[in-house]
Design a protein around this motif. Structure first.
Motif, PDB file in Angstrom:
ATOM      1  N   UNK A 193       1.009  -1.379  -0.124  1.00 50.36           N
ATOM      2  CA  UNK A 193      -0.095   0.021   0.084  1.00 50.36           C
ATOM      3  C   UNK A 193       0.807   1.205   0.158  1.00 50.36           C
ATOM      4  N   UNK A 194       1.826   1.429   0.610  1.00 49.91           N
ATOM      5  CA  UNK A 194       2.775   2.512   0.772  1.00 49.91           C
ATOM      6  C   UNK A 194       3.305   2.856  -0.476  1.00 49.91           C
ATOM      7  N   UNK A 195       4.170   2.009  -1.121  1.00 46.09           N
ATOM      8  CA  UNK A 195       4.976   2.396  -2.335  1.00 46.09           C
ATOM      9  C   UNK A 195       3.702   2.860  -3.262  1.00 46.09           C
ATOM     10  N   UNK A 196       2.536   1.955  -3.404  1.00 44.66           N
ATOM     11  CA  UNK A 196       1.404   2.695  -4.419  1.00 44.66           C
ATOM     12  C   UNK A 196       1.060   4.022  -4.086  1.00 44.66           C
ATOM     13  N   UNK A 197       0.833   4.394  -2.825  1.00 46.35           N
ATOM     14  CA  UNK A 197       0.499   5.707  -2.379  1.00 46.35           C
ATOM     15  C   UNK A 197       1.275   6.759  -2.833  1.00 46.35           C
ATOM     16  N   UNK A 198       2.812   6.512  -2.857  1.00 37.75           N
ATOM     17  CA  UNK A 198       3.679   7.319  -3.165  1.00 37.75           C
ATOM     18  C   UNK A 198       3.655   7.413  -4.630  1.00 37.75           C
ATOM     19  N   UNK A 252      12.595  15.607   6.591  1.00 34.69           N
ATOM     20  CA  UNK A 252      11.723  15.470   7.944  1.00 34.69           C
ATOM     21  C   UNK A 252      11.771  13.972   8.186  1.00 34.69           C
ATOM     22  N   UNK A 253      11.803  13.030   7.125  1.00 36.97           N
ATOM     23  CA  UNK A 253      11.927  11.765   7.496  1.00 36.97           C
ATOM     24  C   UNK A 253      12.981  11.239   8.411  1.00 36.97           C
ATOM     25  N   UNK A 254      13.810  12.035   8.544  1.00 38.52           N
ATOM     26  CA  UNK A 254      15.061  11.611   9.421  1.00 38.52           C
ATOM     27  C   UNK A 254      14.692  11.731  10.875  1.00 38.52           C
ATOM     28  N   UNK A 308       5.574   8.502   8.111  1.00 38.26           N
ATOM     29  CA  UNK A 308       5.913   9.485   8.110  1.00 38.26           C
ATOM     30  C   UNK A 308       6.480  10.000   6.766  1.00 38.26           C
ATOM     31  N   UNK A 309       7.312   9.092   6.030  1.00 42.68           N
ATOM     32  CA  UNK A 309       7.775   9.090   4.618  1.00 42.68           C
ATOM     33  C   UNK A 309       6.441   9.618   3.759  1.00 42.68           C
ATOM     34  N   UNK A 310       5.240   8.717   3.869  1.00 47.23           N
ATOM     35  CA  UNK A 310       4.285   9.140   2.728  1.00 47.23           C
ATOM     36  C   UNK A 310       3.454  10.518   3.270  1.00 47.23           C
ATOM     37  N   UNK A 311       3.450  10.872   4.479  1.00 48.99           N
ATOM     38  CA  UNK A 311       2.961  12.190   4.720  1.00 48.99           C
ATOM     39  C   UNK A 311       3.967  13.323   4.340  1.00 48.99           C
ATOM     40  N   UNK A 312       5.339  13.086   4.374  1.00 49.24           N
ATOM     41  CA  UNK A 312       6.069  14.094   3.883  1.00 49.24           C
ATOM     42  C   UNK A 312       5.954  14.368   2.276  1.00 49.24           C
ATOM     43  N   UNK A 313       5.989  12.938   1.413  1.00 45.49           N
ATOM     44  CA  UNK A 313       5.959  12.994   0.288  1.00 45.49           C
ATOM     45  C   UNK A 313       4.584  13.701  -0.232  1.00 45.49           C
ATOM     46  N   UNK A 314       3.470  13.330   0.431  1.00 47.43           N
ATOM     47  CA  UNK A 314       2.160  13.901   0.085  1.00 47.43           C
ATOM     48  C   UNK A 314       2.135  15.495   0.236  1.00 47.43           C
TER      49      UNK A 314
END
Length: 311
Positions: free
Chosen positions: A33-38, A259-261, A300-306
């Motif tokens: 799901x997560x890479x699809x969202x990206x 920010x994902x750091x 966190x990564x998905x939110x930042x990319x979003x």
């Protein structure tokens, strides 16, 4: 009596549905799901819109394919005696969630439904795109042969399959499907960290069960490398994604990705934790720890990319 018979039938159906759902390991589906969202977010960033019909069909197709692959793995691990009543890391058949026949029929049915949803998405798109076709059928091939026929997982190739499947392949599949077959190097780069962390989850599982896998003549990367080298490689898998994100932030001039750091202290903690032992018996926490780290990073990564894609 009729009421009792009907109620009994409903309860049995519900019990089967719950057990079947548990058998497909739903906790792992987020790795698709997560890479699809990206991929969806980057497609939106590219065109400013998303076809929700295509998106919905493709999400369903990929999740069904992933669920089928999990059940296929359950069936063939039981058949090949990797999972037994005495020792099992998968409770699908050994924990009586499903029978062997239900697992066999179930994974083929899930694969068929996956292809039906993929075909429906292609029909909505109204044209054939080479990249999504290639990536979907490559995924189907790997799903079938991961535990059966070729048995990639027992040839120390499981980590390679997982990296591409739950990283660049799925992300690019979704992006390309939503952008009429376009290729995006940005999508490949930005989904690679998720692929590495999904790989770390499998590798942690294989470290924990390396002794059992050796007894079953199942060659995994962990039991071929030995414990100390495996722990070194595990550290690389946990830390490299942060360097990849930093590289993407600079390459694509999206510094907000840094920010994902905020999730990096947890990875450092888990790496340090593995350094305190040289005994696989004490590494029982390595799998749940790694799974926790994956989901914290991925959310966190998905939110930042979003945020990057929208603003």
């Amino acid at each position: 009596n009729e009421y009792k018979s009907y109620l009994s039938m409903v309860l049995k159906t519900l019990k089967f549905a719950v057990n079947f759902f548990r058998a497909i390991r739903p906790w792992s589906l987020t790795m698709s799901l997560f890479p699809m969202i990206i991929g969806i977010l980057l497609a939106y960033m590219e065109s400013g819109k998303v076809n929700y019909g295509i998106m919905s069909f493709m999400i369903a197709s990929v999740l069904l394919l992933h669920a089928g692959a999990n059940l296929c793995n359950t069936y063939y691990d039981f058949e090949n005696k990797v999972d037994t009543k005495e020792f099992s890391s998968d409770s699908g058949i050994t924990g009586n969630l499903v029978t062997k026949e239900q697992a066999l029929n179930g994974f083929w049915l899930l694969f068929v439904f996956s292809m039906m949803f993929f075909g429906s998405g292609v029909a909505v798109a109204r044209r054939a795109h080479g990249i999504p076709y290639f990536l979907f059928f490559k995924g189907l091939f790997v799903a079938v042969t991961y535990s059966a026929v070729i048995r990639w997982k027992s040839k120390a190739m499981g980590e390679v399959c997982v990296y591409f499947a739950f990283g660049p392949s799925i992300g690019l599949f979704m992006y390309s499907m939503l952008t009429k077959g376009a290729f995006s190097i940005m999508t490949v780069f930005l989904t690679s960290p998720l692929g590495l962390l999904a790989t770390s989850v499998l590798f942690a599982h294989n470290i924990r069960h390396s002794g059992h896998h050796l007894k079953c003549n199942a060659r995994t990367l962990a039991n071929q490398m030995g414990l100390q080298n495996s722990l070194d490689f595990y550290a690389v898998l946990l830390l490299l994604p942060y360097f990849q994100v930093a590289g993407c932030a600079l390459l694509f001039e999206r510094l907000q990705l840094l920010l994902v750091m905020l999730a990096s202290p947890l990875s450092l903690y888990f790496v340090a934790k593995t350094r305190k032992t040289s005994n696989t018996d004490i590494l029982s926490d390595i799998f749940p720890d790694t799974l926790l780290h994956y989901h914290l990073f991925a959310v966190l990564y998905t939110v930042v990319v979003g945020v990057t894609a929208v603003y």
